[in-house]
Design an enzyme around this catalytic site. Structure first.
Site, PDB file in Angstrom:
ATOM      1  N   THR A   1       0.839  -1.203   0.000  1.00  0.00           N
ATOM      2  CA  THR A   1       0.000   0.000   0.000  1.00  0.00           C
ATOM      3  C   THR A   1       0.872   1.249   0.000  1.00  0.00           C
ATOM      4  O   THR A   1       1.941   1.256   0.617  1.00  0.00           O
ATOM      5  CB  THR A   1      -0.882   0.012   1.264  1.00  0.00           C
TER       6      THR A   1
ATOM      7  N   GLU B   1      -0.469  -5.622   5.777  1.00  0.00           N
ATOM      8  CA  GLU B   1       0.849  -5.686   5.125  1.00  0.00           C
ATOM      9  C   GLU B   1       1.719  -6.737   5.795  1.00  0.00           C
ATOM     10  O   GLU B   1       2.401  -7.523   5.129  1.00  0.00           O
ATOM     11  CB  GLU B   1       1.526  -4.313   5.193  1.00  0.00           C
TER      12      GLU B   1
HETATM   13  C1  5RP Z   1       1.372   1.986   4.273  1.00  0.00           C
HETATM   14  C2  5RP Z   1       2.844   1.822   4.245  1.00  0.00           C
HETATM   15  C3  5RP Z   1       3.579   2.433   3.115  1.00  0.00           C
HETATM   16  O1  5RP Z   1       4.308   1.438   2.470  1.00  0.00           O
HETATM   17  C4  5RP Z   1       4.504   3.486   3.639  1.00  0.00           C
HETATM   18  O2  5RP Z   1       3.758   4.442   4.379  1.00  0.00           O
HETATM   19  C5  5RP Z   1       5.258   4.198   2.508  1.00  0.00           C
HETATM   20  O3  5RP Z   1       4.359   4.944   1.763  1.00  0.00           O
HETATM   21  P1  5RP Z   1       4.768   5.735   0.454  1.00  0.00           P
HETATM   22  O4  5RP Z   1       5.128   4.711  -0.579  1.00  0.00           O
HETATM   23  O5  5RP Z   1       3.539   6.522   0.111  1.00  0.00           O
HETATM   24  O6  5RP Z   1       5.955   6.628   0.789  1.00  0.00           O
HETATM   25  O7  5RP Z   1       3.441   1.219   5.099  1.00  0.00           O
HETATM   26  O8  5RP Z   1       0.814   1.470   5.439  1.00  0.00           O
END
Ligand code: 5RP
Length: 223
Positions: A28, A103
């Site tokens: 995500t 996740e």
């Molecule tokens: C979501 C996550 C994402 O992988 C993490 O926040 C990184 O996000 P982005 O790719 O938008 O920088 O752990 O729960």
């Protein structure tokens, strides 16, 4: 180069790890969104995906990629997801998007976890990014007191409910010198669903997008 372009570079490099006929675990976030868009271009090659959030499910389905329930699949060969912080030892903080529990489940059910990020996410010590902890709503205050005892400063994520119907406490001011031990300790607090440390099951490979292209960190040394 801006950080979004760096994220795209890392995401596109992860496509090389996709095997024909497989079901891919999909994380995500904004980096993963680039991965989903790149996956759409080779969607005829894969069977489908298992998703870690309602948001990623919607994006996958929007591209016509079948999304399966994890319970209908055996072990997955590959999980691709982003991170909020990562170390050279491939320990991560995740959950900035609030999807940490699903996740962690999909990562646990996968043989290989490829983490994709822009190069600003690489740190020496985890903890500058507040550590997300998913909490059962009625346990919020109790868990917050337990986190204070451990030196953290928990802050309730405002106007946010996880896909599982729970709350997130973002824990500030932790200097995480032993991520495996802290991950285990926090998960023992009654009312915690899980925390955003991915250390017991770290990534297997980190792909970092940067000015000079994609840097690969595999825990044994860069290439
Ligand atoms: C979501 C996550 C994402 O992988 C993490 O926040 C990184 O996000 P982005 O790719 O938008 O920088 O752990 O729960």
């Amino acid at each position: 180069m801006d950080s979004d372009s760096k994220k795209r570079l890392a995401a596109e490099a992860a496509i090389d790890h996709v095997e024909a006929g497989s079901t891919i675990g999909v994380g995500t976030g904004s980096t993963v969104n680039h991965f989903i868009d790149a996956l759409a271009k080779v969607k005829g090659k894969i069977d489908g995906a298992v998703s870690s959030s309602e948001a990623s499910t919607a994006r996958l389905k929007g591209h016509g990629i079948p999304v399966y329930d994890l319970n209908a699949c055996g072990e997955l060969g590959l999980y691709v997801d982003g991170a909020d912080e990562a170390t050279r030892h491939l320990h991560l903080i995740k959950g900035g998007g609030g999807a940490l529990t699903r996740e962690k489940i999909v990562a646990a059910a996968s043989r290989k976890f490829v983490c994709i990020a822009d190069d600003s996410k690489l740190v020496d010590v985890l903890g500058s990014f507040p550590l997300p902890v998913e909490v059962i709503p009625m346990a919020r205050s109790y868990v917050a007191r337990e986190l204070l005892k451990r030196g953290g400063q928990p802050v309730l994520r405002e106007d946010f409910v996880t896909d599982n119907g729970n709350l997130i406490l973002d824990v500030h001011h932790l200097e995480i010198l032993d991520p495996v031990a802290l991950e285990r300790d926090l998960n023992q607090i009654v009312g915690v669903v899980t925390n955003g440390l991915f250390a017991a099951r770290p990534a297997n490979l980190l792909l970092l997008g940067g000015e000079a292209g994609v840097r690969v960190v595999d825990g044994a040394g860069d290439s």
